[in-house]
Design a protein around this motif. Sequence first.
Motif, PDB file in Angstrom:
ATOM      1  N   ASP A 208       0.660  -0.920  -0.201  1.00 59.20           N
ATOM      2  CA  ASP A 208       0.067   0.046  -0.237  1.00 59.20           C
ATOM      3  C   ASP A 208       0.840   0.616   0.229  1.00 59.20           C
ATOM      4  O   ASP A 208       1.837   0.776   0.443  1.00 59.20           O
ATOM      5  CB  ASP A 208      -1.241  -0.494   1.408  1.00 59.20           C
ATOM      6  N   MET A 209       0.354   2.633  -0.241  1.00 58.75           N
ATOM      7  CA  MET A 209       1.485   3.872  -0.587  1.00 58.75           C
ATOM      8  C   MET A 209       1.692   4.056   0.499  1.00 58.75           C
ATOM      9  O   MET A 209       2.749   5.267   1.245  1.00 58.75           O
ATOM     10  CB  MET A 209       1.144   5.241  -0.927  1.00 58.75           C
ATOM     11  N   ARG A 210       1.021   2.977   1.981  1.00 60.15           N
ATOM     12  CA  ARG A 210       1.474   3.680   3.209  1.00 60.15           C
ATOM     13  C   ARG A 210       2.430   2.658   4.704  1.00 60.15           C
ATOM     14  O   ARG A 210       2.071   3.261   5.012  1.00 60.15           O
ATOM     15  CB  ARG A 210       0.744   3.768   4.449  1.00 60.15           C
ATOM     16  N   TYR A 211       2.516   2.027   3.549  1.00 58.59           N
ATOM     17  CA  TYR A 211       3.517   0.996   4.051  1.00 58.59           C
ATOM     18  C   TYR A 211       3.327  -0.533   3.211  1.00 58.59           C
ATOM     19  O   TYR A 211       3.189  -0.199   2.004  1.00 58.59           O
ATOM     20  CB  TYR A 211       2.540   0.118   5.043  1.00 58.59           C
ATOM     21  N   GLY A 212       4.712  -1.373   3.842  1.00 59.85           N
ATOM     22  CA  GLY A 212       5.247  -2.192   2.712  1.00 59.85           C
ATOM     23  C   GLY A 212       6.916  -2.296   2.107  1.00 59.85           C
ATOM     24  O   GLY A 212       7.111  -1.427   2.933  1.00 59.85           O
ATOM     25  N   VAL A 213       7.265  -3.494   2.025  1.00 54.58           N
ATOM     26  CA  VAL A 213       8.992  -3.681   1.149  1.00 54.58           C
ATOM     27  C   VAL A 213       9.015  -1.497   0.519  1.00 54.58           C
ATOM     28  O   VAL A 213      10.143  -1.539   1.408  1.00 54.58           O
ATOM     29  CB  VAL A 213       9.368  -4.644   0.890  1.00 54.58           C
ATOM     30  N   LEU A 214       8.075  -1.623  -0.590  1.00 54.83           N
ATOM     31  CA  LEU A 214       8.321  -0.255  -1.088  1.00 54.83           C
ATOM     32  C   LEU A 214       8.792   0.887  -0.346  1.00 54.83           C
ATOM     33  O   LEU A 214       9.456   1.180  -0.309  1.00 54.83           O
ATOM     34  CB  LEU A 214       7.832  -0.673  -2.473  1.00 54.83           C
ATOM     35  N   TYR A 215       7.731   0.993   0.722  1.00 55.86           N
ATOM     36  CA  TYR A 215       7.788   2.043   1.174  1.00 55.86           C
ATOM     37  C   TYR A 215       8.956   2.380   2.339  1.00 55.86           C
ATOM     38  O   TYR A 215       9.247   2.965   2.054  1.00 55.86           O
ATOM     39  CB  TYR A 215       6.154   2.412   2.141  1.00 55.86           C
ATOM     40  N   ASP A 216       9.091   0.940   2.238  1.00 58.22           N
ATOM     41  CA  ASP A 216      10.304   0.451   4.222  1.00 58.22           C
ATOM     42  C   ASP A 216      11.469   1.212   2.942  1.00 58.22           C
ATOM     43  O   ASP A 216      12.324   2.197   3.694  1.00 58.22           O
ATOM     44  CB  ASP A 216      10.490  -0.231   3.904  1.00 58.22           C
ATOM     45  N   ILE A 217      11.781   0.860   1.890  1.00 61.14           N
ATOM     46  CA  ILE A 217      13.263   0.917   1.057  1.00 61.14           C
ATOM     47  C   ILE A 217      12.622   2.676   0.627  1.00 61.14           C
ATOM     48  O   ILE A 217      14.004   3.217   1.416  1.00 61.14           O
ATOM     49  CB  ILE A 217      12.842  -0.049  -0.125  1.00 61.14           C
ATOM     50  N   ALA A 218      12.012   2.691  -0.123  1.00 63.52           N
ATOM     51  CA  ALA A 218      11.971   4.382  -0.672  1.00 63.52           C
ATOM     52  C   ALA A 218      11.760   5.503   0.539  1.00 63.52           C
ATOM     53  O   ALA A 218      12.694   6.230  -0.291  1.00 63.52           O
ATOM     54  CB  ALA A 218      10.511   4.238  -1.377  1.00 63.52           C
ATOM     55  N   SER A 219      11.175   5.194   1.158  1.00 66.04           N
ATOM     56  CA  SER A 219      11.863   6.284   3.027  1.00 66.04           C
ATOM     57  C   SER A 219      13.049   6.295   2.639  1.00 66.04           C
ATOM     58  O   SER A 219      13.357   7.503   3.847  1.00 66.04           O
ATOM     59  CB  SER A 219      10.348   6.018   3.922  1.00 66.04           C
ATOM     60  N   LYS A 220      13.779   5.262   2.983  1.00 64.22           N
ATOM     61  CA  LYS A 220      15.636   5.146   3.675  1.00 64.22           C
ATOM     62  C   LYS A 220      15.909   6.113   2.912  1.00 64.22           C
ATOM     63  O   LYS A 220      17.351   6.080   2.732  1.00 64.22           O
ATOM     64  CB  LYS A 220      15.285   3.515   3.954  1.00 64.22           C
ATOM     65  N   VAL A 221      15.896   5.670   1.298  1.00 63.85           N
ATOM     66  CA  VAL A 221      16.517   6.609   0.188  1.00 63.85           C
ATOM     67  C   VAL A 221      15.974   7.554   0.327  1.00 63.85           C
ATOM     68  O   VAL A 221      17.567   8.697   0.497  1.00 63.85           O
ATOM     69  CB  VAL A 221      16.155   5.947  -0.718  1.00 63.85           C
ATOM     70  N   ALA A 274      16.193  -0.527  -4.629  1.00 66.71           N
ATOM     71  CA  ALA A 274      16.719   0.832  -3.916  1.00 66.71           C
ATOM     72  C   ALA A 274      17.590   2.017  -4.849  1.00 66.71           C
ATOM     73  O   ALA A 274      17.408   3.420  -4.638  1.00 66.71           O
ATOM     74  CB  ALA A 274      17.666   0.350  -3.001  1.00 66.71           C
ATOM     75  N   ALA A 275      18.795   1.402  -5.359  1.00 68.69           N
ATOM     76  CA  ALA A 275      18.621   2.105  -6.839  1.00 68.69           C
ATOM     77  C   ALA A 275      17.547   2.917  -7.514  1.00 68.69           C
ATOM     78  O   ALA A 275      18.165   3.219  -8.427  1.00 68.69           O
ATOM     79  CB  ALA A 275      19.898   0.650  -7.491  1.00 68.69           C
ATOM     80  N   GLN A 276      16.439   1.595  -8.216  1.00 67.68           N
ATOM     81  CA  GLN A 276      15.516   1.944  -8.675  1.00 67.68           C
ATOM     82  C   GLN A 276      14.669   3.635  -7.916  1.00 67.68           C
ATOM     83  O   GLN A 276      15.005   4.871  -8.530  1.00 67.68           O
ATOM     84  CB  GLN A 276      14.413   1.327  -9.104  1.00 67.68           C
ATOM     85  N   PHE A 277      15.148   3.565  -6.657  1.00 64.98           N
ATOM     86  CA  PHE A 277      14.023   4.885  -5.469  1.00 64.98           C
ATOM     87  C   PHE A 277      15.174   5.747  -5.843  1.00 64.98           C
ATOM     88  O   PHE A 277      14.898   7.210  -6.128  1.00 64.98           O
ATOM     89  CB  PHE A 277      14.585   4.671  -4.491  1.00 64.98           C
ATOM     90  N   GLY A 278      17.112   5.868  -5.830  1.00 67.18           N
ATOM     91  CA  GLY A 278      17.673   6.418  -6.269  1.00 67.18           C
ATOM     92  C   GLY A 278      17.436   7.471  -7.222  1.00 67.18           C
ATOM     93  O   GLY A 278      18.293   8.670  -7.086  1.00 67.18           O
ATOM     94  N   ALA A 279      17.613   6.994  -8.449  1.00 69.91           N
ATOM     95  CA  ALA A 279      17.469   7.182  -9.146  1.00 69.91           C
ATOM     96  C   ALA A 279      16.374   8.220  -9.965  1.00 69.91           C
ATOM     97  O   ALA A 279      16.536   9.317 -10.149  1.00 69.91           O
ATOM     98  CB  ALA A 279      17.740   6.312 -11.278  1.00 69.91           C
ATOM     99  N   LEU A 280      15.605   8.029  -8.975  1.00 68.32           N
ATOM    100  CA  LEU A 280      14.028   8.550  -9.274  1.00 68.32           C
ATOM    101  C   LEU A 280      14.592  10.351  -7.994  1.00 68.32           C
ATOM    102  O   LEU A 280      13.985  10.665  -8.731  1.00 68.32           O
ATOM    103  CB  LEU A 280      13.056   8.386  -8.923  1.00 68.32           C
ATOM    104  N   PHE A 281      14.308   9.684  -7.310  1.00 69.95           N
ATOM    105  CA  PHE A 281      15.366  10.954  -6.290  1.00 69.95           C
ATOM    106  C   PHE A 281      16.270  11.734  -6.603  1.00 69.95           C
ATOM    107  O   PHE A 281      16.383  12.705  -5.767  1.00 69.95           O
ATOM    108  CB  PHE A 281      15.254  10.756  -4.517  1.00 69.95           C
ATOM    109  N   GLY A 282      17.723  10.943  -7.100  1.00 68.69           N
ATOM    110  CA  GLY A 282      18.751  11.894  -7.631  1.00 68.69           C
ATOM    111  C   GLY A 282      19.559  11.551  -5.852  1.00 68.69           C
ATOM    112  O   GLY A 282      19.954  12.826  -5.959  1.00 68.69           O
ATOM    113  N   ARG A 283      19.159  10.956  -5.446  1.00 68.03           N
ATOM    114  CA  ARG A 283      20.185  10.647  -4.665  1.00 68.03           C
ATOM    115  C   ARG A 283      20.768   8.621  -4.127  1.00 68.03           C
ATOM    116  O   ARG A 283      20.246   8.043  -4.534  1.00 68.03           O
ATOM    117  CB  ARG A 283      19.555  10.430  -3.080  1.00 68.03           C
ATOM    118  N   GLN A 284      21.511   9.179  -3.910  1.00 73.57           N
ATOM    119  CA  GLN A 284      22.453   7.925  -3.137  1.00 73.57           C
ATOM    120  C   GLN A 284      22.116   7.011  -2.729  1.00 73.57           C
ATOM    121  O   GLN A 284      22.659   7.158  -1.520  1.00 73.57           O
ATOM    122  CB  GLN A 284      24.282   7.550  -3.921  1.00 73.57           C
TER     123      GLN A 284
END
Length: 345
Positions: A208-221, A274-284
């Motif tokens: 869900d946008m509010r939780y889950g594996v992807l939310y955890d990884i994206a928020s850390k990135v 994590a790399a995909q989120f980093g590319a979208l956010f412009g963050r390593q």
Amino acid sequence: MLLSRDTFPKTIADVAALDELLCRPSQALIDDLNKVDGDIMILGVAGKMGPTLAGLAKAAAPERRIIGVARFSDPSVRDWLHARGVETINCDLLDEAAVNALPKSPNVIFMAGRKFGAEGDLALTWAMNAHVPAIVAQAFRQSRIVAFSTGCVYPFVPVDGRGSDESMAPNPPGEYAQSCVGRERMFEYFSRKFATPGRLFRLNYAIDMRYGVLYDIASKVWQGQPIDVSLGHANFIWQGDASSQALRCLAHCETPTSPINVSGPDILAVRDLAAQFGALFGRQPEIVGKEEPTAWLTDTSQAVGLFGRPIVDTKQLIAWTADWVARAMPNLGKPTKYEVRDGRY
């Protein structure tokens, strides 16, 4: 509006739009529900997935009674359900007399259970995850029962394989997952005793946008926090797809009850996500740890054979999640703890 890839929004504007999307049925769900008669009761409806699963059921079968049962310690959940035409009943599922007094719906989705904080009160964890199922399985012996379980009942398997399939015997680490085996065994025992049709819905990581594996990884990135890749692979599924498959299982129950793995069909590396989120956010991304050769992974070939691939794919989930996190939209404050390897939640 029916859910299809052609109707996806580019961005999910807010929680109300998210709820609407999660409650949007597919034609396949409508068709499968038309194969089974009667009302649908959802036990443990007040958790993360329950409300929108109930809303989805009502949208797919508006002429039927959809009944949500829980303690409703948060009254706003009950109000949300009522606004969507879902009836509610207050009930403590540990109270055997109260469970026996519930109306005997011919279709039951069992969602009650305890995970977060399981280690803090293991006796309660076992009571909720094994004793309550025994109460429910006896009370609803003449119903179809789709019982939510977890892929965590399996042992770790190699990350370069297909994951655990339903023929693999449960053998998990940690008392939480062991208590989930207990849940399954109770439903299995009483299904055999009373010839109750059912399914054991082994779900791995609903998103869900509010939780889950992807939310955890994206928020850390996004926040520049380290990402531990020691449990470096996972599979997951959009919550709307998971809810739809759970309801569709009512048309695919077996006697005695049998397990079915539900998740995304692809095994994905945390490092790559994590790399995909980093590319979208412009963050390593900051990666720590080293990938172990095993993880909790499931083979969903049986579910794909019955239901097809999930409607919402990984690329879409990543795009929606990145947009949600970047806008600082609400979260549930419940990390999945996907990186935990010892089963202690």
